[in-house]
Design a protein around this motif. Sequence first.
Motif, PDB file in Angstrom:
ATOM      1  N   ASP A   1      -1.964   3.807   7.670  1.00  0.00           N
ATOM      2  CA  ASP A   1      -3.045   3.826   6.866  1.00  0.00           C
ATOM      3  C   ASP A   1      -4.104   4.681   7.139  1.00  0.00           C
ATOM      4  OD1 ASP A   1      -3.805   2.318   9.027  1.00  0.00           O
ATOM      5  OD2 ASP A   1      -5.450   1.399   7.760  1.00  0.00           O
TER       6      ASP A   1
ATOM      7  N   ASP B   1       0.905  -1.134  -0.067  1.00  0.00           N
ATOM      8  CA  ASP B   1      -0.063  -0.136   0.029  1.00  0.00           C
ATOM      9  C   ASP B   1       1.011   1.233  -0.028  1.00  0.00           C
ATOM     10  OD1 ASP B   1      -2.598   1.139   0.496  1.00  0.00           O
ATOM     11  OD2 ASP B   1      -1.763   2.180   2.025  1.00  0.00           O
TER      12      ASP B   1
ATOM     13  N   LEU C   1      -1.749  -6.427   1.897  1.00  0.00           N
ATOM     14  CA  LEU C   1      -1.699  -4.720   1.419  1.00  0.00           C
ATOM     15  C   LEU C   1      -0.795  -4.064   2.583  1.00  0.00           C
ATOM     16  CD1 LEU C   1      -5.308  -3.822   0.494  1.00  0.00           C
ATOM     17  CD2 LEU C   1      -3.432  -4.417  -1.167  1.00  0.00           C
TER      18      LEU C   1
ATOM     19  N   LYS D   1       1.414   4.026  -3.050  1.00  0.00           N
ATOM     20  CA  LYS D   1       1.495   5.394  -3.070  1.00  0.00           C
ATOM     21  C   LYS D   1       2.706   6.365  -3.435  1.00  0.00           C
ATOM     22  CE  LYS D   1      -2.348   5.081   0.385  1.00  0.00           C
ATOM     23  NZ  LYS D   1      -2.613   5.160   1.846  1.00  0.00           N
TER      24      LYS D   1
END
Length: 566
Positions: A491, A332, A519, A336
């Motif tokens: 997150d 994840d 993730l 990004k």
Amino acid sequence: MLMRMCFSALVDSDFLDTERYFDYGKSIKRRGKAFSIQQLDEQLQNYMLKLRMESQDKEINRYRNEVYMACREAAKQPLFFRALVVPTGLGKTLASIAFALEHAKRFNKKRVIVALPLVNIIDQTARQYQKVFGKASVLEQHSQLSYTDDKGESMERARLAAENWDSFPIIVTTTVELFESLFSNRTSKVRKLHRLANSVIILDEFQKLPIHVLAPIFQALHILMEHFNVTVVLCSATPLSFKNAELVGNMGTPVEICKNHDQLFASMKRVEYTRIEKPLTVSELVARMREHPAALCILNTRKDAFQVYREAISQKVNGQKLYHLSNRMCPDHRKKVIEQIKEDLKKEKPILVITTTVVEAGVDLDFPTVFRAMAPIDSIVQAAGRSNREGKLDKGKVFIFELIGGGMPGGMYRKGTEQTRILLNHHGTVALHEPWIFEKYFRSLYTLGGDDLLDSYGITSLKPFSFEKASRLFQMIDQNTVSILCKNYQDEDGQIERLIRMYKEAPYLTKEWYREAQLFAVNEYVDSSFFRENQNQLEKISEGWYIWHGDYDMKTGIMDMDEGGD
């Protein structure tokens, strides 16, 4: 293979009949609104027409169209073993699916299965296909995709289809998922195998297939082609030679789709290679990179990448943004950061990106300058594919260097690097533009490997054959790894906190829990010093799964350089 296929059909039918009886509503949800192969091909042709009308009349776009049309033409022939080897940036993703759909129309194929070696490439490829064909026709399946993000009907259908690959005409998955299913003896894995019959299988970046199981992989593909109406397409941006029979086991030689691929590689010299003769210290390397407004530096190990990143921070130049990427950052996080890097490149901001090989294949970054630590020849060429990708410059710059004290993965990676060094010493960097250098490289590499190089576990010679033994022996990744959930990764939606709460409270963990947790997890070798020396920060969840209670740096992940992670 026939027994596997029969077992797969039986198991899937049993699951579906039971589901239809006990949960008819769930059974109905499996029925999707996917388009036919014919309709998908029409969509692709319309998309490509629009793309050509909007694109500029640049040389690179003419080459892309040439590759696309070659794929269209080749698909009309009844040849079931093909190769598409073209330089990076020539639209291989769309050209290969054009071949597959045209071929499927003509030779009664039901679906297209696109298998890639790295999860970060899959996400990118699936999004491109979904943009062309819509989400209802493209199933993306890999360990880091959670089907709980969207509670809509389409996501529920995707979740169900991932079990048996039915109702979707295009599947985008990992080579690990594909081949471990082919050799597995678990019903959940085997259930989808009979969907391979009457399909086109595209193996993208196939040069990344692990050498130690290459013989059983190609033996299985050979049987699928011979007896189950399967077409196999090997795709790569590395100009591999197919003259070495060892490369493709007993499958024979694939027929190349682009007959003039040597000419394409000669015409697409978008970079200039320079070998820095004198080995560099970390400080000297950073100083050289700082001479360029935007540069990408690819190192061989996480430790090297971190040390160079740390030195770059100390030499910080005003206005130049600094990024770090490695697989000590959870997926994840990496996703990004890559999106932010692409945004900065688009705006032509001065940036410096220091990374491991995680960006080397399939990630469409476009830097004017790339620095690559000495590596296997195919890795160097893949790294060069991140420079001048769109042909905006006359020539991109690729610097090959040796880092004083730099690390090196073992096994075939180390042997490949040694062979590359010998070839570059003898022929110079100009040879990296010539296809013949790759034939020499791979011939040398396979000669060094020994008799059991392509089948390290002896799977093809199992007598008597045992499904259980084959399943146990076949490991795409030949080192034991564990997944570590990064508790302190920041997150945005509190997903990690919810996952940990579920782990504490739920009587058992579901497949969906593990899929979503991937993730926010990093993979680590069980024999690494990091895993051995940080046991006090690791909480075991289940076999092969841990929670990391230590710090998580939002720039570098869980890298702890005091332990000298490799």
